[in-house]
Every structure is written in C-alpha cells, then in structure tokens.
Design a protein around this motif. Sequence first.
Motif, short mmCIF file in Angstrom:
data_model
loop_
_atom_site.label_atom_id
_atom_site.label_comp_id
_atom_site.label_asym_id
_atom_site.label_seq_id
_atom_site.Cartn_x
_atom_site.Cartn_y
_atom_site.Cartn_z
N ALA A 124 -6.39 13.76 -5.46
CA ALA A 124 -6.84 12.42 -4.84
C ALA A 124 -5.71 11.53 -5.08
N MET A 125 -6.01 10.43 -3.78
CA MET A 125 -4.89 9.21 -3.68
C MET A 125 -5.59 8.43 -4.78
N LYS A 126 -4.58 7.52 -5.48
CA LYS A 126 -4.94 6.62 -6.50
C LYS A 126 -5.19 5.17 -5.78
N TYR B 92 -11.72 8.70 -4.21
CA TYR B 92 -10.54 8.14 -4.78
C TYR B 92 -10.49 8.14 -6.17
N ASP B 93 -9.28 8.05 -6.94
CA ASP B 93 -8.85 7.97 -8.19
C ASP B 93 -8.57 6.56 -8.60
N THR B 94 -9.72 5.81 -9.06
CA THR B 94 -9.28 4.31 -9.10
C THR B 94 -9.05 3.86 -10.63
N GLU B 95 -8.12 2.91 -10.75
CA GLU B 95 -7.78 2.07 -11.83
C GLU B 95 -7.93 0.66 -11.83
N ARG C 125 0.31 5.66 2.89
CA ARG C 125 1.04 6.29 1.44
C ARG C 125 1.50 7.41 1.45
N ARG C 126 0.41 8.49 1.67
CA ARG C 126 0.89 9.80 1.48
C ARG C 126 1.85 10.25 2.28
N LEU C 127 2.05 9.62 3.81
CA LEU C 127 3.22 10.25 4.58
C LEU C 127 4.40 9.69 4.15
N THR C 128 4.39 8.46 3.43
CA THR C 128 5.77 7.77 2.71
C THR C 128 6.20 8.69 1.60
N LEU C 129 5.08 8.84 0.79
CA LEU C 129 5.58 9.90 -0.45
C LEU C 129 6.26 11.33 -0.19
#
Length: 444
Positions: free
Chosen positions: A4-6, A29-32, A123-127
Amino acid sequence: MAQAMKIAIVDDEQDMRQSISQWLALSGYDTETFASAEDALKVLGPEYPGIVISDIKMPGMDGIQLLKKLMGADSTLPVIMITGHGDVPMAVEAMRVGAFDFLEKPFNPDRMSELAKRASNARRLTLDNRALRRELSGGTQIMNKLIGASPVMERLREDILDLGQADGHVLIDGETGTGKTLVAHALHAVGSRAGKKFVLVSCAALEEDALSKRLFGPMMPEDSQLPAIEEARGGTLVLEDVEALSDTLQARLLSVMNQQGTPAETRIVAISNLQEAGKTSEDVLRPDLFYRLAALRITMPPLRQRGEDILTLFTRLSEQFAEEYGCDTPQVSAQEAAQLLQAPWPGNVRQLINIAERAVLQSRRGSGTIASLLMSDHEEMQPVMTTEGKPLKEYVEAFERMLIDNTMRRHKGSIASVMDELCLPRRTLNEKMAKYGLQRSDYL
C-alpha cells in the motif's frame, strides 16, 4: 501484491489529522500523521514511498516552507496542500513552488481520495523508474532481465538491439502487463544515448494543463525542473499512456518533433497502454503523429504466446519471493505446470508476478493450490484454459525442463545430487540438459 502506498498527513489540528487519516485508511492507504512540519521532515526524504498531504497554515514552519524543503530534496514528491476557504494567493504560491495540487476547506472527501489516487500513481511510477535505473544501469544487465528462450522473446531481444542502435522515434504497444516500460529502458541502455538523460512521463497521471507544462513548459523561473522535452535533450523521453494526450497536446508534440533535426535532439519512445476492446494506437492518435512514432515499432508478445517462458518466469519469481519471505520455494507438480501453461494470462507478466507471490504465501501457510489462485483471478472462466490446445509432448517437455532447471539451481550445479534426486543416470541427464539448452556452468 503491491505494498500500500504511504500518505504522510501534516496538520497541527489533531481532529483534522485523524479525520483525513481515517478516510484514506478506509481507501486502502497506509497513513502516518505529523503534528508539525518539523516532525514530518525527520521522516520525509527523496525515497519516501508515498505522498504528502499538508495544511498550509501551521505554527512554526508553515506548509509553504515545508513544501519548499520537500521540493528541494525531491522535486518529484507529490505534495497536496490544504488551504483555507478563499485563500487563492496561497494556493497559487503552493502550485508555483511545486505542489501536486491543492484542496480548499471545507473539502469533499471524494475529491481528496481522487487526488490521492492520482498522486500515488505518479509517485509509484517515479519510484519504480528510479529502482529500475539503479538496478539496470547497463545495457547487458537490462537485457538479462528480459527472461525467456521462446522464439518471440528471442525476436524481441533482437528488435531491441536493432532499434536501440537506430535513432528514430519508437512506438511500443501491446497488452497491459507485458513489460513495455522495461523495453523502453532497454532501448535507451543499448543505444548511443545510454548514459544520457532518461525521462519518463505518464500522460495519464496528470491533468491536461499540468501535463502541457510538464512536457513543454513554460516553467516558472524559480522551478528547478525543466520541461521534459528540454530535460531529455540528447537522451530519451518516454511517454507512457501516449493515447491519453489530447488532440491539442498531440499536435504540439508533433510540432516539436518536426522542429528537431536529424538525428532527433530528443528521442521519443511512446508507450501505448490501450485496454479498450477493438481499439489500437492508430485509432486514437493523429495519423501524422502515429506514423512518425510507428516508423520504428515494437509490439510486446503476450505471456500466453511465450510457452515454456511461463514456467521459467514463475520459477525465478517464486525463488525471489521465497527468499523475501524467508520460506521454501513451492514445488510445482506436473498438473500445476500444465495449468500455468494453459492459463490465458490476461494480465500477462504483471499477473504472473502476483500469482507467484501468492503461491509462496499460501505455500508458507501450507494450504491452497496454483489452480485456485488462477481461478480467483478469473472466477468467470470455467475452466481456466486457453482455447489453443497443445500436444501432450510439449507439456511433458516443458515440465521436464523446469524440473531439471529447478533441481540444478537448488543443488548449485552438483550433477551427482541432481542424478540422485531425479533418479537419472549421468548420460540421460547430460542428454536432457543438452536438449533443453541447460549448462552446468550457469548454476555454479
């Protein structure tokens, strides 16, 4: 299964932090959460595996100052800013500094979820792009990632080497999940532009105005990032989901391409990910743009046409996931090998990766079958088979090759151990290894 994307939520108001966090957690989503920009900066960095949602008005370091620091560390990190009602100047300032987008209080939770999804995809594409570039820094390494001995994969590798040495624009199309972005990296890595800039832009991840500025500018004087067409000068610009370009942007792209000399200052590699039934790149692109891009063209082979490659890939992926999860690699029976070879694989390699990971996880629990995994992906299919039958001999040979390959890998090339486990005399093992193109030196 993808992690899961943070989402980092920065707001000095506890109620606001909690409500945003709860809503996004329900969306998967994984939130903080962070009560201040200073606390957030202790965690957020260039490799942060997610996105940021931050209030603009906060005591101490405000949201704009946080945004500037984040953009200084990683200009590609998506940051969504929350502004007060009617606070247009601050929203404009945030977008100028580099914010992905902004939400105006009181905001619609669905709008927030939509923005979070777009930002997370970007963001996922960038990483993924960064990880791939780190791992595949050379042409030889990246070509080794194109696993498979099937005729279509041999031809694909030859096409990459040929087109990589050419200097024209390229169109890569084919079904979803076949590895089109990996091939774009390979084209760059094996050609004369290797070592030059490799810039990837997802045309579907940005709205039209933002995409136009990202591709062609104009950028603000304070922006550290150049328009993509300039950033990639001398190198390669990859346009994922090129079919998402509007007619206006297609015309502008064609104009830029026509203005370039020969060889092109910036090589365009366009990736088409059409998923609509009956639609092709030619149907949705301007004819003049399509023919400019498709002069050099690679159509990715679907997984179902790659024969024994399916078992080879499944074995490699299972070994990788087993190592990651600290468990044994699941053994594949002859029946399961046939099921893997017969499955239609509409999601192609991406689906195979998912199946391999789930097979390892369920093997660790001591339950489940590969057939059940295939059926869970396509419950409407009864049975999970392609319509194209194959001679029994082909299935037997594919399983036999996989079995010898797996055993050789497990015993690190020890012929005696393999002979003992498979109950084969030395001569028979040698003959079968020669037949299937297996060499002991590959396992030492």
